[in-house]
Design an enzyme around this catalytic site. Structure first.
Site, mmCIF file in Angstrom:
data_model
loop_
_atom_site.group_PDB
_atom_site.id
_atom_site.type_symbol
_atom_site.label_atom_id
_atom_site.label_comp_id
_atom_site.label_asym_id
_atom_site.label_seq_id
_atom_site.Cartn_x
_atom_site.Cartn_y
_atom_site.Cartn_z
ATOM 1 N N GLY A 104 36.215 17.584 27.216
ATOM 2 C CA GLY A 104 36.959 17.762 28.462
ATOM 3 C C GLY A 104 37.653 16.480 28.904
ATOM 4 O O GLY A 104 38.804 16.491 29.339
ATOM 5 N N LYS B 254 24.783 27.043 10.199
ATOM 6 C CA LYS B 254 24.342 26.431 11.450
ATOM 7 C C LYS B 254 22.838 26.227 11.368
ATOM 8 O O LYS B 254 22.135 27.020 10.736
ATOM 9 C CB LYS B 254 24.662 27.365 12.623
ATOM 10 C CG LYS B 254 24.710 26.680 13.956
ATOM 11 C CD LYS B 254 26.081 26.130 14.269
ATOM 12 C CE LYS B 254 26.103 25.404 15.598
ATOM 13 N NZ LYS B 254 27.438 24.952 15.963
ATOM 14 N N ALA C 175 34.826 25.413 24.576
ATOM 15 C CA ALA C 175 33.448 25.924 24.512
ATOM 16 C C ALA C 175 33.316 26.987 23.424
ATOM 17 O O ALA C 175 34.235 27.795 23.222
ATOM 18 C CB ALA C 175 33.039 26.492 25.859
ATOM 19 N N ARG D 143 21.747 22.443 16.280
ATOM 20 C CA ARG D 143 21.498 22.590 17.713
ATOM 21 C C ARG D 143 20.016 22.401 17.990
ATOM 22 O O ARG D 143 19.177 23.061 17.375
ATOM 23 C CB ARG D 143 21.952 23.984 18.164
ATOM 24 C CG ARG D 143 21.670 24.311 19.599
ATOM 25 C CD ARG D 143 22.436 25.535 20.045
ATOM 26 N NE ARG D 143 23.877 25.313 19.980
ATOM 27 C CZ ARG D 143 24.808 26.124 20.500
ATOM 28 N NH1 ARG D 143 24.428 27.232 21.105
ATOM 29 N NH2 ARG D 143 26.092 25.851 20.411
HETATM 30 P P1 NAD Z 1 29.369 17.537 26.374
HETATM 31 O O1 NAD Z 1 27.923 17.848 26.440
HETATM 32 O O2 NAD Z 1 29.818 16.165 26.018
HETATM 33 O O3 NAD Z 1 30.067 17.896 27.776
HETATM 34 C C1 NAD Z 1 29.839 19.070 28.479
HETATM 35 C C2 NAD Z 1 30.083 18.745 29.948
HETATM 36 O O4 NAD Z 1 30.039 19.963 30.688
HETATM 37 C C3 NAD Z 1 29.016 17.815 30.551
HETATM 38 O O5 NAD Z 1 29.657 16.751 31.250
HETATM 39 C C4 NAD Z 1 28.234 18.743 31.485
HETATM 40 O O6 NAD Z 1 27.718 18.054 32.620
HETATM 41 C C5 NAD Z 1 29.289 19.755 31.875
HETATM 42 N N1 NAD Z 1 28.809 21.061 32.301
HETATM 43 C C6 NAD Z 1 27.770 21.775 31.815
HETATM 44 N N2 NAD Z 1 27.683 22.958 32.450
HETATM 45 C C7 NAD Z 1 28.696 22.990 33.350
HETATM 46 C C8 NAD Z 1 29.145 23.944 34.296
HETATM 47 N N3 NAD Z 1 28.530 25.119 34.460
HETATM 48 N N4 NAD Z 1 30.228 23.643 35.044
HETATM 49 C C9 NAD Z 1 30.864 22.468 34.904
HETATM 50 N N5 NAD Z 1 30.490 21.512 34.020
HETATM 51 C C10 NAD Z 1 29.407 21.781 33.262
HETATM 52 O O7 NAD Z 1 29.983 18.622 25.372
HETATM 53 P P2 NAD Z 1 31.349 18.504 24.556
HETATM 54 O O8 NAD Z 1 31.088 17.854 23.247
HETATM 55 O O9 NAD Z 1 32.425 17.980 25.458
HETATM 56 O O10 NAD Z 1 31.620 20.045 24.232
HETATM 57 C C11 NAD Z 1 32.053 20.929 25.254
HETATM 58 C C12 NAD Z 1 32.003 22.351 24.727
HETATM 59 O O11 NAD Z 1 32.836 22.477 23.582
HETATM 60 C C13 NAD Z 1 30.608 22.806 24.271
HETATM 61 O O12 NAD Z 1 30.471 24.182 24.544
HETATM 62 C C14 NAD Z 1 30.642 22.593 22.770
HETATM 63 O O13 NAD Z 1 29.760 23.463 22.085
HETATM 64 C C15 NAD Z 1 32.091 22.927 22.461
HETATM 65 N N6 NAD Z 1 32.606 22.262 21.256
HETATM 66 C C16 NAD Z 1 32.563 20.910 21.168
HETATM 67 C C17 NAD Z 1 33.073 20.276 20.021
HETATM 68 C C18 NAD Z 1 33.048 18.774 19.892
HETATM 69 O O14 NAD Z 1 33.703 18.253 18.992
HETATM 70 N N7 NAD Z 1 32.362 18.055 20.750
HETATM 71 C C19 NAD Z 1 33.623 21.040 18.988
HETATM 72 C C20 NAD Z 1 33.684 22.434 19.115
HETATM 73 C C21 NAD Z 1 33.165 23.041 20.268
#
Ligand code: NAD
Length: 366
Positions: free
Chosen positions: A200, A91, A275, A55
């Site tokens: 998402g 991490k 998340a 991170r």
């Molecule tokens: P990402 O950065 O691609 O997408 C996050 C999205 O959320 C962005 O489009 C951002 O604009 C939006 N966002 C931020 N704050 C917001 C809010 N308050 N309200 C609405 N939208 C908001 O991240 P990601 O890779 O899609 O991951 C999403 C979550 O899942 C993160 O918390 C991440 O730690 C967790 N996660 C991701 C993975 C992975 O494989 N990518 C794996 C495990 C956990």
């Protein structure tokens, strides 16, 4: 407080935080060129090498960065255990004064030197992407060490794990609906997705294909609009998504979204999303249970990312095996819900029990 005093207090805090942490080791280096602290926290190697993302973030203090690394590493231990992977939890945190421009010399230098640090750990820690790091950073790290997952396909990796995470979340939602409504089928369900990012977006596609009605919000309005056009989801404002009437609320943006402030406003029967660290405090699982909301513990639901990375890049699994392991999240969650019901505890507590029992069994068998 005088600056010197605050430095002393902060040093004492760091020492007591390190002493209190039950993990295995913490490795700290100061990167002078970037004025960044690099922290690798290895929580457990009982099940295998510690694996977890890197991170990059601007922290208020070194103590905050250290606490974040240790907390996230501990959560990774349980995530790997629940995913039945031969990895422990770790991490890394790059505590930078400002996020460097991707592709620039400063950025490249930081990740090259960080790659050397991961290499020096000799495989005890295996890194991957996290907030503000992605495929591009993993490709640079891979120039210095093989102990990195999530490189681009061109560099021999499996790329963005978001699709795998989304599929795992999809199965988590099915398992939670089976428990809450007596039916895993999503055709009659409405799911509100917070955040149309990597996870998402793919989740919205899977939900559409399963016949569910979807609602989406993103703080980036263009992103929300594109997700609507691509998947047919209804868009609501970022400040409305928590209180949107739905069957399932799927947090896929940032952590800490389930709190004393937000939980009273939820209008769903189930919370299941990607998340990390969705509960703002240790009391929030009780708050959800008191409102009759079934919480699918985050680290069980979002393990699809590590399953995708390890499966494709180190365990030699074919696509069918990875798909089957992602679907198995459904059974793992059912086990967690059963234990919670049987013991009269929250689902978050039940997940911790199952994960810790798996780790203790592995430690005993060593
Ligand atoms: P990402 O950065 O691609 O997408 C996050 C999205 O959320 C962005 O489009 C951002 O604009 C939006 N966002 C931020 N704050 C917001 C809010 N308050 N309200 C609405 N939208 C908001 O991240 P990601 O890779 O899609 O991951 C999403 C979550 O899942 C993160 O918390 C991440 O730690 C967790 N996660 C991701 C993975 C992975 O494989 N990518 C794996 C495990 C956990």
């Amino acid at each position: 407080m005088a600056p010197l005093d605050s430095a002393v207090v902060s040093t004492l805090d760091v020492a007591s935080e390190l002493r209190a942490w039950p993990g295995e080791s913490v490795h700290v280096s100061y990167d002078r060129a970037a004025d960044a602290f690099v922290i690798v926290a290895i929580a457990s190697t009982v099940l295998g090498p510690a694996m977890g993302g890197t991170r990059m973030k601007v922290y208020a203090s070194f103590a905050d960065a250290l606490a974040d690394a240790m907390r996230l590493a501990a959560a990774m231990t349980r995530k790997q255990a629940m995913a039945n992977l031969p990895y422990g939890g770790g991490k890394a945190v790059l505590a930078v004064p400002a996020i460097p421009e991707r592709g620039g010399d400063e950025w490249r230098g930081l990740f090259e030197r960080y790659g050397d640090m991961v290499a020096a750990l000799g495989g005890t820690y295996v890194t991957a992407a996290d907030i503000y790091t992605s495929i591009a950073e993993m490709d640079v790290i891979a120039e210095r060490t093989p102990h990195v997952l999530g490189r681009s396909a061109a560099k021999g990796g499996s790329g963005d794990p978001g699709r795998g995470t989304a599929r795992g979340v999809f199965h988590g939602i099915r398992a939670a609906c089976a428990r809450a409504f007596g039916d895993p089928d999503l055709a009659e369900r409405t799911v509100a997705v917070q955040g149309a990012g990597s996870v998402g977006w793919h989740l919205l596609e899977l939900l559409r294909d399963a016949g569910a009605a979807t609602v989406v919000a993103d703080i980036d309005p263009d992103r929300a609009r594109s997700a609507c056009e691509a998947t047919g989801a209804r868009v609501v404002g970022a400040d409305e998504i928590v209180s949107t009437p739905c069957d399932v609320f799927a947090p896929c943006a940032t952590g800490g979204v389930l709190s004393a402030e937000t939980i009273p406003h939820l209008r769903c029967r189930v919370v299941a999303g990607a998340a990390n660290n969705q509960l703002a405090t240790d009391d929030d699982d009780e708050r959800l249970a008191d409102r009759g909301i079934l919480y699918a513990p985050d680290y069980v639901v979002n393990a699809g990312g590590v399953i995708h990375l390890a499966g494709h890049e180190t365990l030699g699994w074919d696509d069918a095996t990875v798909t089957a392991r992602l679907a198995a999240i459904e059974h793992t969650l059912a086990e967690v819900f059963d234990l919670a019901e049987h013991e009269g505890i929250t689902t978050a507590e039940a997940a911790d029990h199952v994960a810790d029992a798996r780790i203790e069994a592995a430690a005993a068998a060593r």
